[in-house]
Design an enzyme around this catalytic site. Sequence first.
Site, PDB file in Angstrom:
ATOM      1  N   GLU A 188       9.160   3.228  13.988  1.00 28.17           N
ATOM      2  CA  GLU A 188       9.862   3.493  12.741  1.00 28.17           C
ATOM      3  C   GLU A 188       9.974   4.998  12.524  1.00 28.17           C
ATOM      4  O   GLU A 188       9.334   5.796  13.192  1.00 28.17           O
ATOM      5  CB  GLU A 188       9.106   2.865  11.568  1.00 28.17           C
ATOM      6  N   GLN A 212      -8.695  -8.438  -3.022  1.00 30.42           N
ATOM      7  CA  GLN A 212      -9.031  -7.422  -2.028  1.00 30.42           C
ATOM      8  C   GLN A 212     -10.464  -6.922  -2.266  1.00 30.42           C
ATOM      9  O   GLN A 212     -11.208  -6.667  -1.320  1.00 30.42           O
ATOM     10  CB  GLN A 212      -8.013  -6.272  -2.103  1.00 30.42           C
ATOM     11  N   GLY A 265       2.625 -11.230  10.298  1.00 27.75           N
ATOM     12  CA  GLY A 265       3.564 -10.710  11.305  1.00 27.75           C
ATOM     13  C   GLY A 265       3.730 -11.677  12.471  1.00 27.75           C
ATOM     14  O   GLY A 265       4.848 -11.995  12.886  1.00 27.75           O
ATOM     15  N   GLU A 271     -10.090  -5.569  10.538  1.00 27.96           N
ATOM     16  CA  GLU A 271      -9.565  -4.654   9.517  1.00 27.96           C
ATOM     17  C   GLU A 271     -10.101  -5.053   8.139  1.00 27.96           C
ATOM     18  O   GLU A 271      -9.940  -6.193   7.718  1.00 27.96           O
ATOM     19  CB  GLU A 271      -8.029  -4.705   9.512  1.00 27.96           C
ATOM     20  N   CYS A 308      -2.917   1.600   6.664  1.00 25.23           N
ATOM     21  CA  CYS A 308      -3.007   0.991   7.992  1.00 25.23           C
ATOM     22  C   CYS A 308      -3.597   1.982   8.983  1.00 25.23           C
ATOM     23  O   CYS A 308      -4.191   1.598   9.981  1.00 25.23           O
ATOM     24  CB  CYS A 308      -1.631   0.543   8.457  1.00 25.23           C
ATOM     25  N   GLY A 365       2.968  -5.311   7.423  1.00 27.77           N
ATOM     26  CA  GLY A 365       1.957  -6.083   6.698  1.00 27.77           C
ATOM     27  C   GLY A 365       0.853  -6.503   7.642  1.00 27.77           C
ATOM     28  O   GLY A 365       0.594  -5.847   8.664  1.00 27.77           O
ATOM     29  N   SER A 366       0.219  -7.621   7.317  1.00 26.67           N
ATOM     30  CA  SER A 366      -0.946  -8.051   8.089  1.00 26.67           C
ATOM     31  C   SER A 366      -0.521  -8.662   9.424  1.00 26.67           C
ATOM     32  O   SER A 366       0.591  -9.180   9.575  1.00 26.67           O
ATOM     33  CB  SER A 366      -1.732  -9.088   7.285  1.00 26.67           C
ATOM     34  N   ASN A 385       0.792  -1.239   0.000  1.00 26.67           N
ATOM     35  CA  ASN A 385       0.000   0.000   0.000  1.00 26.67           C
ATOM     36  C   ASN A 385       0.824   1.288   0.000  1.00 26.67           C
ATOM     37  O   ASN A 385       0.350   2.322  -0.454  1.00 26.67           O
ATOM     38  CB  ASN A 385      -1.024  -0.007   1.139  1.00 26.67           C
ATOM     39  N   GLU A 418       5.097  -3.955  12.074  1.00 28.12           N
ATOM     40  CA  GLU A 418       4.080  -2.903  12.031  1.00 28.12           C
ATOM     41  C   GLU A 418       2.903  -3.465  11.256  1.00 28.12           C
ATOM     42  O   GLU A 418       3.033  -3.790  10.076  1.00 28.12           O
ATOM     43  CB  GLU A 418       4.633  -1.635  11.366  1.00 28.12           C
TER      44      GLU A 418
HETATM   45  P1  NAP Z   1       0.701  -9.174   3.964  1.00 34.25           P
HETATM   46  O1  NAP Z   1      -0.158 -10.057   3.151  1.00 34.25           O
HETATM   47  O2  NAP Z   1       0.925  -9.525   5.380  1.00 34.25           O
HETATM   48  O3  NAP Z   1       2.103  -9.085   3.168  1.00 34.25           O
HETATM   49  C1  NAP Z   1       3.143  -8.252   3.628  1.00 34.25           C
HETATM   50  C2  NAP Z   1       4.458  -8.799   3.100  1.00 34.25           C
HETATM   51  O4  NAP Z   1       4.721 -10.057   3.716  1.00 34.25           O
HETATM   52  C3  NAP Z   1       4.459  -9.039   1.594  1.00 34.25           C
HETATM   53  O5  NAP Z   1       5.726  -8.727   1.069  1.00 34.25           O
HETATM   54  C4  NAP Z   1       4.204 -10.539   1.524  1.00 34.25           C
HETATM   55  O6  NAP Z   1       4.660 -11.142   0.333  1.00 34.25           O
HETATM   56  C5  NAP Z   1       5.005 -11.020   2.708  1.00 34.25           C
HETATM   57  N1  NAP Z   1       4.650 -12.353   3.203  1.00 34.25           N
HETATM   58  C6  NAP Z   1       3.482 -13.021   3.020  1.00 34.25           C
HETATM   59  N2  NAP Z   1       3.542 -14.226   3.633  1.00 34.25           N
HETATM   60  C7  NAP Z   1       4.762 -14.314   4.217  1.00 34.25           C
HETATM   61  C8  NAP Z   1       5.419 -15.303   5.000  1.00 34.25           C
HETATM   62  N3  NAP Z   1       4.829 -16.457   5.309  1.00 34.25           N
HETATM   63  N4  NAP Z   1       6.688 -15.063   5.452  1.00 34.25           N
HETATM   64  C9  NAP Z   1       7.289 -13.898   5.167  1.00 34.25           C
HETATM   65  N5  NAP Z   1       6.717 -12.917   4.404  1.00 34.25           N
HETATM   66  C10 NAP Z   1       5.466 -13.119   3.947  1.00 34.25           C
HETATM   67  O7  NAP Z   1       0.158  -7.662   3.947  1.00 34.25           O
HETATM   68  P2  NAP Z   1      -0.296  -6.800   2.694  1.00 34.25           P
HETATM   69  O8  NAP Z   1      -1.598  -7.308   2.206  1.00 34.25           O
HETATM   70  O9  NAP Z   1       0.834  -6.678   1.733  1.00 34.25           O
HETATM   71  O10 NAP Z   1      -0.488  -5.345   3.362  1.00 34.25           O
HETATM   72  C11 NAP Z   1      -1.662  -4.958   4.018  1.00 34.25           C
HETATM   73  C12 NAP Z   1      -1.483  -5.034   5.521  1.00 34.25           C
HETATM   74  O11 NAP Z   1      -0.357  -4.245   5.895  1.00 34.25           O
HETATM   75  C13 NAP Z   1      -2.653  -4.445   6.280  1.00 34.25           C
HETATM   76  O12 NAP Z   1      -2.944  -5.253   7.386  1.00 34.25           O
HETATM   77  C14 NAP Z   1      -2.137  -3.084   6.737  1.00 34.25           C
HETATM   78  O13 NAP Z   1      -2.772  -2.566   7.876  1.00 34.25           O
HETATM   79  C15 NAP Z   1      -0.697  -3.403   6.989  1.00 34.25           C
HETATM   80  N6  NAP Z   1       0.136  -2.196   6.971  1.00 34.25           N
HETATM   81  C16 NAP Z   1       0.639  -1.729   8.160  1.00 34.25           C
HETATM   82  C17 NAP Z   1       1.380  -0.563   8.193  1.00 34.25           C
HETATM   83  C18 NAP Z   1       1.971  -0.058   9.486  1.00 34.25           C
HETATM   84  O14 NAP Z   1       2.948   0.684   9.433  1.00 34.25           O
HETATM   85  N7  NAP Z   1       1.429  -0.426  10.628  1.00 34.25           N
HETATM   86  C19 NAP Z   1       1.648   0.137   7.006  1.00 34.25           C
HETATM   87  C20 NAP Z   1       1.118  -0.361   5.818  1.00 34.25           C
HETATM   88  C21 NAP Z   1       0.365  -1.535   5.810  1.00 34.25           C
HETATM   89  P3  NAP Z   1       3.667 -11.314  -0.936  1.00 34.25           P
HETATM   90  O15 NAP Z   1       3.297  -9.939  -1.368  1.00 34.25           O
HETATM   91  O16 NAP Z   1       4.534 -11.995  -1.919  1.00 34.25           O
HETATM   92  O17 NAP Z   1       2.517 -12.118  -0.459  1.00 34.25           O
END
Ligand code: NAP
Length: 483
Positions: A464, A331, A233, A385, A284, A228-229, A152, A250
Amino acid sequence: MSKVYGNFIGGEWVACQSKKTFADYNPAHTKEIVAEFQDSGAPEVKSAIDAASGALDAWGRMQAPKRADFFRKAAEILRRRRDEAADALTREEGKNIGEARGEIDRGIALMSFYAGQWPALGGEMVPSFNEGRMLYTLRVPVGVVALITPWNFPAAIPMWKTLPALLCGNTVVLKPSSLAPHSSALFAEVLAEAGLPAGVFNMVTGGGREVGDVLVSDPRIRAISFTGSREVGKAIMRKVADRLIRVGLEMGGKNPMIVMDDANLDRAVEDTVVGAFWAAGHKCTATSRAIVTEKIHDQFVEKLVTRTKALRIGDGMDPKTEVCPVIDENQTKKILEYIEIGKKEGAKLLCGGERLKGGIYDEGCYVAPAVFAGLSPDMRTAQEEIFGPVVGVIKVKDFDEAMRVANNIEFGLSASISTRDLKTALEFARRSEAGIVHVNSPTAGLELQAPFGGCKESTSGYREMGKVALDFYSQIKTVYVDA
Ligand code: NAP
């Protein structure tokens, strides 16, 4: 023909062993391929960690001001390539071009900010009980750091992790999101053009399991910074627990906007709309719960619905677009499922929530921004979320109830209040269980020089950006010197 990017390993762009690639699609025109990327696996992760390990000693020894010089050069290069980088961002992520330019500008500002932070890497002289002893501390690198980022903020997040990590003398392996890796590839190009030594920064593209999981499992990785999610995490945290390494997570949010009786209603409505719907709610820190006191509730809802219905939804490349497309079909499906869940739970859908059809809408993933009213705090739509253009309004009696509802959640990323009363605002800042608190501004929005991060299940506890990021990417060594 779309461009095919290699992985960036040891200062070279290299194809993966399997020769397989995957496509990065434009959410506004889902048949359009933005670029193609390596569908990597374990061999590429190993090569990248080899390269980062090989570069670690020389990079860590280099004087900090010299390391910072690379960021100064990178800022100049990115400034020159700003429009190209912003266009690429909108094409791969969907967000409005104005927001994309803002994200690239933030990247440039991050480079300048961290270029100026090298004096903060000093230690301290500590008085000793022992005569003639010199006692002092040094800030030293942690080692090879794995960075895993979401789609995002595909430009800003890789930068806000990489820059403090490198400044502290670590070397990096970045795994960007598979849905939006192009901005990371451009960042790698900028660092290479700035003359960063080979192996200091490496980028490997590919799936979460195939690359992310293999990366965090390698014992040579000494710290992980993940955004990420919550599910992924937590899985990473469990996976590496035995190694006792630093894990900065995060994660998601379910961010409340409290609107009090004395609020400037028009401003509160605008802040809710900006927080909930800009970038299609893919933040997020997006506002997903509007918690409104009963006296002004009906008036607020009426204004919110009127404003929401008037929003311009379209391709982010059109500067007039206010609400951009959703990132992809998965999504979109998830958002539409939550709309159905909300209706079944008894919340009242006042507008939006449907997939848009006809004209340009048939080319991408467009969901009309949705406003629910009559949400009760324990509904799934009020607790989970959604990560899309959906906001739910919860009616409360007074400030105390508003605080209870706002805090009654597993997440704790961002929270906002709309009020003209200073005492209420300060009480809110004190009692809110969020890591970022706003008064009279949207829940989304940050300044890069200030700490960023959540509380509760939005985080593993680190922060961060700002100067505080240096604490995550460095460790303190205490030195006792006797003659
Ligand atoms: P995600 O599905 O958790 O993916 C995040 C990253 O993790 C991607 O690069 C993904 O790779 C990788 N990943 C997936 N499975 C993994 C595993 N088993 N081991 C290691 N890495 C793995 O999250 P997203 O859909 O990209 O992002 C949306 C989420 O991010 C939301 O929950 C949002 O709230 C959160 N977010 C938080 C912040 C903050 O600063 N708090 C900022 C922005 C977003 P792939 O893409 O190849 O699956």
